[in-house]
Write an enzyme that holds these catalytic residues in place. Structure first.
Site, mmCIF file in Angstrom:
data_model
loop_
_atom_site.group_PDB
_atom_site.id
_atom_site.type_symbol
_atom_site.label_atom_id
_atom_site.label_comp_id
_atom_site.label_asym_id
_atom_site.label_seq_id
_atom_site.Cartn_x
_atom_site.Cartn_y
_atom_site.Cartn_z
ATOM 1 C CE LYS A 69 75.579 -76.846 68.255
ATOM 2 N NZ LYS A 69 76.722 -75.971 68.795
ATOM 3 C CD GLU A 125 80.551 -80.405 63.924
ATOM 4 O OE1 GLU A 125 81.161 -79.529 64.007
ATOM 5 O OE2 GLU A 125 79.163 -80.371 63.839
ATOM 6 C CG HIS A 150 84.495 -70.895 69.254
ATOM 7 N ND1 HIS A 150 85.149 -71.098 68.244
ATOM 8 C CD2 HIS A 150 85.168 -71.609 70.334
ATOM 9 C CE1 HIS A 150 86.044 -72.045 68.354
ATOM 10 N NE2 HIS A 150 86.291 -72.253 69.682
ATOM 11 N NE ARG A 201 69.092 -67.853 69.339
ATOM 12 C CZ ARG A 201 70.220 -67.384 68.854
ATOM 13 N NH1 ARG A 201 70.117 -66.387 68.119
ATOM 14 N NH2 ARG A 201 71.426 -68.043 68.838
HETATM 15 P P1 ADP Z 1 77.278 -72.191 69.391
HETATM 16 O O1 ADP Z 1 76.103 -72.946 69.146
HETATM 17 O O2 ADP Z 1 78.123 -72.285 70.844
HETATM 18 O O3 ADP Z 1 77.483 -70.831 68.743
HETATM 19 P P2 ADP Z 1 78.288 -73.261 66.694
HETATM 20 O O4 ADP Z 1 78.212 -74.830 66.460
HETATM 21 O O5 ADP Z 1 77.514 -72.437 65.998
HETATM 22 O O6 ADP Z 1 78.171 -73.178 68.248
HETATM 23 O O7 ADP Z 1 79.773 -73.131 66.463
HETATM 24 C C1 ADP Z 1 80.490 -71.716 66.990
HETATM 25 C C2 ADP Z 1 81.720 -71.408 66.308
HETATM 26 O O8 ADP Z 1 82.663 -72.514 66.650
HETATM 27 C C3 ADP Z 1 81.806 -71.671 64.486
HETATM 28 O O9 ADP Z 1 81.365 -70.334 64.067
HETATM 29 C C4 ADP Z 1 83.065 -71.674 64.367
HETATM 30 O O10 ADP Z 1 83.936 -70.552 64.534
HETATM 31 C C5 ADP Z 1 83.595 -72.675 65.620
HETATM 32 N N1 ADP Z 1 83.262 -74.238 65.056
HETATM 33 C C6 ADP Z 1 82.382 -75.054 65.365
HETATM 34 N N2 ADP Z 1 82.218 -76.277 64.886
HETATM 35 C C7 ADP Z 1 83.471 -76.297 64.291
HETATM 36 C C8 ADP Z 1 84.395 -77.216 63.594
HETATM 37 N N3 ADP Z 1 83.763 -78.253 63.330
HETATM 38 N N4 ADP Z 1 85.355 -76.775 63.056
HETATM 39 C C9 ADP Z 1 86.333 -75.611 63.174
HETATM 40 N N5 ADP Z 1 85.135 -74.491 63.762
HETATM 41 C C10 ADP Z 1 84.173 -74.925 64.489
#
Ligand code: ADP
Length: 459
Positions: free
Chosen positions: A116, A200, A235, A292
């Protein structure tokens, strides 16, 4: 030409792939664990081979057994679905070296976007906005805390190999940072065998809006509009819809263009998803790419009228995209609820067991993607999702009213489910007004009466 496909998955997505293949006149081979012998995908596939015991690491994650089954049954291609080996670059590579078509992007792309932190760098170089954060992974705790201070609290610590909402921790200040950093590392090591982390800025109350991409092997890349997946618990997505109630035409256009830029930067082929977080002002930021098919692909299919699984197979067999960007419109509103075997009144604990009575909703504008039936036993070994209930119609209101009606018809006895919980969300004024952000479920649970989520007594 693809004549026969091995489906390296289980449950509803395996069944979804069987259905697409049948319509295309392609033969299917199901591979299954001992726990899944009675599953609908095994019964409906043309051929089936058992690849091991119930635990995933002895069956659905065993690339060697899956490839042996592929050789034995002489298949041309493997569809990995989502989860399991779908984002495993080595597996895609092994397929490539066995001369079996992996229905997905190239293994290098999976490797590039599956990391990522590297994915952030790739899309950022192409001009796609990313959330302020660390430049690449940060392994040293002292460096990490300095980085977090520079970014400004709150921050979110994430696993570079992350997925499924695991390996993520929020730190609100320097005092709690070390503890969160260590637990994120432990969780990431356990879940992904890789404890690398990146940081982040933590955005407060964003929306999760993602774009569906299709790209063929001839350089054509289009997007199929967005899905709003802001209704999440821990999440993890619970309800998804397309179009998003938040986007207007101009923002959709800008985000769609950014999503295509990100896909081009990854040299992407096949179906993929670019995920963004969007703040209240409409600023959007890339968070990751999923290389995917997504669980929630069905809402895009119903909103656009395009069968994404068939498109994936056609792209993998070398065909050109059958649509150009101007052919795509979100002409319907579609919404999906993930129905899970879990008990919302008891902290959403999984509720595996045998379904003694089952009646699925139907009628105009209702789609049920599910592998279960009356008498089916939900195994404790896998994800608790038992159905994706999708409704659609001309407007968001029609789709929501239809969802409420469909959920009210759903009869599942013998196990606990989240049906009453999602029904309460569908009725909730804040959700209906399109106000849900990623904090919505937590806020909703804090104000909703507990009895609401309990199963109604038999009438
Ligand atoms: P995963 O790959 O585990 O699904 P993601 O990076 O897609 O993780 O993030 C999943 C969720 O986590 C997002 O939809 C959001 O709700 C929360 N999230 C991720 N990064 C952030 C961020 N920088 N700030 C706020 N919420 C976040």
């Amino acid at each position: 030409m693809i004549r026969k496909i091995l489906i390296a998955n289980r449950g509803e997505i395996a069944l979804r792939i069987v259905r697409a293949c049948r319509e295309l006149g392609i033969r299917t081979l199901a591979v299954y664990s001992e726990a899944d012998e009675q599953s609908l995908h095994v019964q409906l596939a043309d051929e089936a081979i058992c690849i091991g015991p119930a635990p995933s690491n002895e069956s659905y994650l065993r690339a060697d057994r899956i490839l042996s089954a592929a050789e034995l049954a002489d298949v041309d291609a493997i569809h990995p679905g989502y989860g399991f080996l779908s984002e495993n670059a080595e597996f895609a590579e092994q397929c490539e070296s066995c001369d079996i078509t992996f229905i997905g992007p190239k293994s290098e792309t999976i490797r590039q976007m599956g990391h990522k932190a590297r994915a952030r760098e790739t899309v950022s170089k192409a001009g796609v906005p990313i959330i302020p954060g660390s430049d690449g992974p940060v392994d040293d705790e002292k460096v990490a805390i300095k980085t977090a201070q520079k970014i400004g609290f709150p921050v979110i610590i994430k696993a570079v190999a992350g997925g499924g909402g695991r390996g993520m921790r929020i730190a609100h200040n320097a005092a709690t940072f070390a503890k969160e950093f260590q637990s994120a590392r432990l969780e990431a090591e356990k879940a992904f065998g890789d404890g690398s982390l990146y940081i982040e800025k933590y955005l407060e109350n964003p929306r999760h809006i993602e774009f569906q991409i299709l790209a063929d092997q001839h350089g054509n890349t289009i997007h199929l509009g967005e899905r709003d997946c802001s209704v999440q618990r821990r999440h993890q997505k619970v309800i998804e819809e397309s179009p998003s109630p938040f986007l207007d035409k101009s923002l959709r256009n800008r985000m769609g263009k950014a999503a295509i830029k990100a896909a081009l930067a990854a040299d992407y082929v096949n179906a993929g998803t670019i995920e963004f977080l969007v703040d209240a002002k409409g600023n959007f930021y890339f968070i990751e790419m999923n290389t995917r098919i997504q669980v929630e692909h069905g809402v895009t299919e119903e909103a656009t009228g395009i069968d994404l699984i068939k498109e994936q197979i056609q792209i993998a067999s070398g065909s050109r995209l059958s649509y150009s960007q101007k052919d795509i419109s979100l002409s319907k509103h579609a919404i999906e609820c993930r129905i899970c075997a879990e008990n919302p009144a008891k902290g959403f604990i999984p509720s595996p067991g045998t379904i003694d009575l089952y009646y699925a909703p139907g009628g105009h504008g209702v789609r049920v993607d599910s592998h279960v039936y009356g008498g089916y036993t939900v195994s404790p070994h896998y994800d608790s999702m038992i159905c994706k209930l999708i409704t659609y119609g001309r407007t968001r209101k029609i789709a929501l009213d239809r969802m409420y009606r469909a959920l009210s018809e759903y009869l599942i006895r013998g196990i606990d489910t989240n049906v009453e919980f999602v029904k309460a969300v569908i009725l909730d004024p804040a959700f209906r007004q399109g106000e849900a952000t990623t904090s919505y479920v937590e806020e909703f649970l804090a104000r909703a009466p507990k009895e609401l989520f309990e199963k109604k007594p038999k009438e």
